[in-house]
Design an enzyme around this catalytic site. Structure first.
Site, PDB file in Angstrom:
ATOM      1  N   HIS A   1       1.968   1.520  -3.238  1.00  0.00           N
ATOM      2  CA  HIS A   1       1.205   2.590  -3.878  1.00  0.00           C
ATOM      3  C   HIS A   1       1.536   4.166  -3.731  1.00  0.00           C
ATOM      4  O   HIS A   1       0.962   4.953  -4.239  1.00  0.00           O
ATOM      5  CB  HIS A   1      -0.324   2.538  -3.224  1.00  0.00           C
ATOM      6  CG  HIS A   1      -1.195   1.294  -3.064  1.00  0.00           C
ATOM      7  ND1 HIS A   1      -2.376   1.033  -2.690  1.00  0.00           N
ATOM      8  CD2 HIS A   1      -0.537   0.190  -3.766  1.00  0.00           C
ATOM      9  CE1 HIS A   1      -2.307  -0.047  -3.283  1.00  0.00           C
ATOM     10  NE2 HIS A   1      -1.745  -0.590  -3.794  1.00  0.00           N
TER      11      HIS A   1
ATOM     12  N   ASP B   1       0.882  -1.220  -0.053  1.00  0.00           N
ATOM     13  CA  ASP B   1       0.042   0.019   0.177  1.00  0.00           C
ATOM     14  C   ASP B   1       1.021   1.290   0.087  1.00  0.00           C
ATOM     15  O   ASP B   1       1.991   1.165  -0.308  1.00  0.00           O
ATOM     16  CB  ASP B   1      -1.139   0.011   1.148  1.00  0.00           C
ATOM     17  CG  ASP B   1      -2.576   0.691   0.821  1.00  0.00           C
ATOM     18  OD1 ASP B   1      -2.239   1.822   0.587  1.00  0.00           O
ATOM     19  OD2 ASP B   1      -3.299  -0.035   1.095  1.00  0.00           O
TER      20      ASP B   1
END
Length: 376
Positions: free
Chosen positions: A218, A195
């Site tokens: 991310h 993430d």
């Protein structure tokens, strides 16, 4: 032999990887926290299994937690959303060459949260709540169940020379998530997760991220913001000299549609190297939308000296809110070559124009750019 060093094995901890030693951690902490002079909780070499642990203050003097071994999370038994919680302690150093292993691989197959409004995240590995004057250095965190590190209601925190690692496909394993955190520096660290490498949430001010290598993951994100009622403003977020490797996003600000009003001001992303990054520069004010415009007002944002390669046609995507268009967004000296998918060769212009997309924003472009600007 040092009377101010309290070794967890002297309080019953067993480093065999199988005996739950959480009581030994707590009993050692009581001694350290009550010490009238600065004291150290030592986790020596060995594999120490521990269920949820709360290191609560206030303490009488400076506290050091020195981790030389490996602390391993139990798979179950979490009544609250954290594995190791530091709370209400002023003046703490968490250091050492050791590792916190969250055993996230045992729970990731269950439901991930994604963009759901209602969702119970698995426990964070290391949470710091209502803390002042914290330094974290040297340690590693591996396979957190959810966030590796979560700072909430903290002030004056320095994080440096740490390593946070989880597989690219692991859900919600943010490296460092901040909420209502002021004066935080994250320096000289490696974050490779499933993430955001760093996510800056509501109410954060004066956050510096420098010399961080990010990827997979991310990207480096502000947000998501506007998910909850009455969120506090965000200001003074400065990211400099970072490297991003095959991340799903690069430098990102994300806000929810249908939000309460709040502000983001004074954001700088400078001197960034990217390797095969998707969505290198992105402001997304329709993230996790619930209908209605985002009312998070974004002002005074700089993207400067970003270079390397991208796998996305639109290098710059500025998608702001109709209700509160972005103001003062500057994109300067961005030179990213399009390489298609990782390992792919650069496409010809017939493979799609590489450029910029701007919506509800007056973006100011400057310097050398490797792509066409947004039309005025």
């Amino acid at each position: 032999g040092n009377p101010t060093v309290y070794d967890i094995t002297k309080f019953g901890a067993v480093g065999n990887g199988a005996t739950n030693s959480f009581k030994a951690f707590l009993n050692t902490w009581i001694q350290v926290c009550n010490s009238p002079v600065p004291a150290t909780l030592l986790v020596p070499k060995g594999d120490f299994l521990a269920g949820p642990v709360i290191f609560a203050g206030p303490c009488k003097s400076k506290v050091t937690v020195d981790v030389q071994g490996t602390v391993i999370a139990t798979t179950s038994g979490y009544a609250t959303p954290e594995w190791i919680l530091f709370e209400r302690v002023d003046n703490v150093l968490l250091t050492g060459t050791g590792t916190f292993h969250g055993k996230g691989e045992d729970v990731w197959k269950a439901d991930g949260c994604g963009k759901k409004v209602q969702c119970n995240l698995p426990p964070t590995s290391l949470k710091f709540r209502n803390m002042k004057n914290v330094e974290i250095s040297g340690i590693s965190s591996v396979n957190a169940k959810a966030f590796h590190m979560f700072l909430v209601k903290t002030e004056n925190v320095k994080i440096h020379n740490i390593k946070l690692v989880a597989p690219a496909e692991s859900p919600n394993t943010d490296g460092i998530h901040l909420s209502n955190a002021d004066h935080v520096s994250i320096l000289d660290s490696t974050i490779a997760t499933g993430d955001d490498c760093v996510s800056v949430g509501r109410g954060c001010n004066n956050v510096t991220v420098e010399r961080v290598v990010c990827g997979p993951g991310h990207g480096l994100s502000i947000g998501s913001l506007g998910k909850y009622k009455h969120e506090e403003d965000v200001s003074g977020i400065h990211v400099n000299n970072c490297t991003m490797i095959e991340t799903d996003n690069g430098l990102r600000i994300k806000t929810w549609g249908g939000s309460d009003p709040s502000k983001v001001v004074d954001v700088k992303f400078e001197n960034i190297i990217m390797q095969s990054v998707k969505n290198p520069i992105i402001i997304d004010q329709n993230y996790g939308s619930r209908g209605g415009d985002s009312r998070v007002e974004i002002t005074d944002v700089l993207f400067k000296n970003v270079r390397g390669t991208t796998i996305t046609h639109d290098i710059v995507q500025i998608m702001c809110s109709k209700s509160v268009p972005c103001k003062g967004v500057n994109v300067v000296d961005v030179n990213l070559a399009y390489v298609g998918k990782p390992g792919g060769e650069k496409k010809s212009s017939a493979g799609g124009l590489v450029g910029a997309f701007c919506d509800n924003a007056n973006v100011i472009f400057g310097g050398k750019l490797s792509f066409p600007m947004c039309p005025k």
